[in-house]
Design a protein around this motif. Sequence first.
Motif, PDB file in Angstrom:
ATOM      1  N   CYS A  38       0.846  -1.191   0.000  1.00 32.56           N
ATOM      2  CA  CYS A  38       0.000   0.000   0.000  1.00 32.56           C
ATOM      3  C   CYS A  38       0.884   1.245   0.000  1.00 32.56           C
ATOM      4  CB  CYS A  38      -0.916   0.018   1.224  1.00 32.56           C
ATOM      5  SG  CYS A  38      -2.015  -1.418   1.354  1.00 32.56           S
ATOM      6  N   LEU A  40       1.115   5.435   1.266  1.00 29.38           N
ATOM      7  CA  LEU A  40       0.586   6.551   2.039  1.00 29.38           C
ATOM      8  C   LEU A  40       1.226   7.826   1.502  1.00 29.38           C
ATOM      9  CD1 LEU A  40      -1.272   7.291   4.461  1.00 29.38           C
ATOM     10  CD2 LEU A  40       0.822   7.404   5.840  1.00 29.38           C
ATOM     11  N   LEU A  50      -4.358   7.406   1.193  1.00 27.77           N
ATOM     12  CA  LEU A  50      -3.974   6.006   1.265  1.00 27.77           C
ATOM     13  C   LEU A  50      -4.331   5.320  -0.050  1.00 27.77           C
ATOM     14  CD1 LEU A  50      -2.945   3.699   3.191  1.00 27.77           C
ATOM     15  CD2 LEU A  50      -5.342   3.353   3.828  1.00 27.77           C
ATOM     16  N   SER A  53      -5.641  -0.720   1.061  1.00 31.93           N
ATOM     17  CA  SER A  53      -5.692  -0.685   2.526  1.00 31.93           C
ATOM     18  C   SER A  53      -5.458  -2.028   3.207  1.00 31.93           C
ATOM     19  CB  SER A  53      -7.049  -0.117   2.990  1.00 31.93           C
ATOM     20  OG  SER A  53      -8.106  -1.030   2.753  1.00 31.93           O
ATOM     21  N   VAL A  98      -6.030  10.838   7.509  1.00 34.09           N
ATOM     22  CA  VAL A  98      -6.275  10.129   6.251  1.00 34.09           C
ATOM     23  C   VAL A  98      -7.629  10.583   5.729  1.00 34.09           C
ATOM     24  CG1 VAL A  98      -6.591   7.889   5.125  1.00 34.09           C
ATOM     25  CG2 VAL A  98      -4.875   8.153   6.933  1.00 34.09           C
ATOM     26  N   HIS A 100      -8.464  10.631   2.250  1.00 34.64           N
ATOM     27  CA  HIS A 100      -8.843   9.976   1.000  1.00 34.64           C
ATOM     28  C   HIS A 100      -8.213   8.588   0.941  1.00 34.64           C
ATOM     29  CE1 HIS A 100     -10.323  13.780  -0.765  1.00 34.64           C
ATOM     30  NE2 HIS A 100      -9.322  14.323  -0.105  1.00 34.64           N
ATOM     31  N   ILE A 101      -8.956   7.622   0.406  1.00 32.14           N
ATOM     32  CA  ILE A 101      -8.437   6.287   0.124  1.00 32.14           C
ATOM     33  C   ILE A 101      -8.736   5.973  -1.334  1.00 32.14           C
ATOM     34  CG2 ILE A 101      -8.465   3.843   0.731  1.00 32.14           C
ATOM     35  CD1 ILE A 101      -9.588   4.619   3.466  1.00 32.14           C
ATOM     36  N   VAL A 103      -8.582   2.948  -4.069  1.00 34.07           N
ATOM     37  CA  VAL A 103      -8.438   1.494  -4.104  1.00 34.07           C
ATOM     38  C   VAL A 103      -8.313   0.999  -5.538  1.00 34.07           C
ATOM     39  CG1 VAL A 103      -9.543   0.993  -1.899  1.00 34.07           C
ATOM     40  CG2 VAL A 103     -10.945   1.203  -3.937  1.00 34.07           C
ATOM     41  N   LEU A 114     -10.752   0.030   5.015  1.00 37.04           N
ATOM     42  CA  LEU A 114     -11.686   1.139   4.812  1.00 37.04           C
ATOM     43  C   LEU A 114     -12.408   1.509   6.100  1.00 37.04           C
ATOM     44  CD1 LEU A 114     -13.386   0.247   1.386  1.00 37.04           C
ATOM     45  CD2 LEU A 114     -11.301   1.552   1.800  1.00 37.04           C
ATOM     46  N   VAL A 122     -13.650   7.449  -0.454  1.00 36.09           N
ATOM     47  CA  VAL A 122     -13.074   6.259  -1.083  1.00 36.09           C
ATOM     48  C   VAL A 122     -13.246   6.396  -2.598  1.00 36.09           C
ATOM     49  CG1 VAL A 122     -13.110   3.755  -1.259  1.00 36.09           C
ATOM     50  CG2 VAL A 122     -13.607   4.861   0.942  1.00 36.09           C
TER      51      VAL A 122
END
Length: 277
Positions: A38, A40, A50, A53, A98, A100-101, A103, A114, A122
């Motif tokens: 992953c 960061l 991120l 995850s 954090v 924003h993620i 994927v 998540l 996301v």
Amino acid sequence: MPSPRVHHLNCATMHPPLGRLIGSDVGPLARGTFVAHCLLLETERDGLVLVDSGFGAADVRDPRRIPAGFRLLVAPAFDAAEPAHARVQALGHRPEDVRHIVVTHLDLDHAGGLVDFPWAAVHLHAAEHDAAMRRASLQEKTRYLPVQWAHGPRWETYADEGDDFFGLGAVRPLRGVAADVALVPLHGHTRGHSAVAVKDGTGWLLHAGDAYFHHTELDRPRRCPPGLDLFQRTVAMDERARRRNQSRLRDLRATRPDDVAIFSAHDPAELLPYAGS
């Protein structure tokens, strides 16, 4: 806008059986090793971003959240120090930072974290979101775990349109993210699987997710450990698209090696050069 500082994290270690068949340098009957690679990103304006995850803290506390068949197949370590939530704190940040993620896809070993950042937006391909919400096939009922997004995240979905990324299509910009981060559609492994491109201080990183599993798959000619070859063909939702997109990645590595650093989600050999970053 300055480029983000990028940290490379392992957010889940797994030990599948018959490691030599998946490319691990071990004895014939010894277990191999997968990681969950992953990223960061420390951005100037948008907090932490991120990319993928791994497993979440809840998965580690209660491994029964993960289907027994998957646990038997890949033998996750479930190490409390590995979830992204713990990794963020180990780097001296607050989980709340954090925001924003992004994927690559929502398979259970990519989406487990998540729930640890319920306030984060996301970002993912619209086809992936649709597939995970519908779970239309038996295979998708197994690979997608609604418990991992039962908190109701703020989904930001994207279609196949945007700028070109070195001959690959790309979706850009991501809503609310000023840094150069783009989804690059590479469907096949799942219906909406995408790579994630990130521009750092030296060039582009391309997190290819599960578009391939072993670094030799991007060699010319392609080579792949037999166990991984069988596994990828078995779990692919569109095998023809998967192979076509893997070929495009090979072309990109061959023609632009100084411009784009490509790595996959699970190969420990591709995480090793970034150790400590």
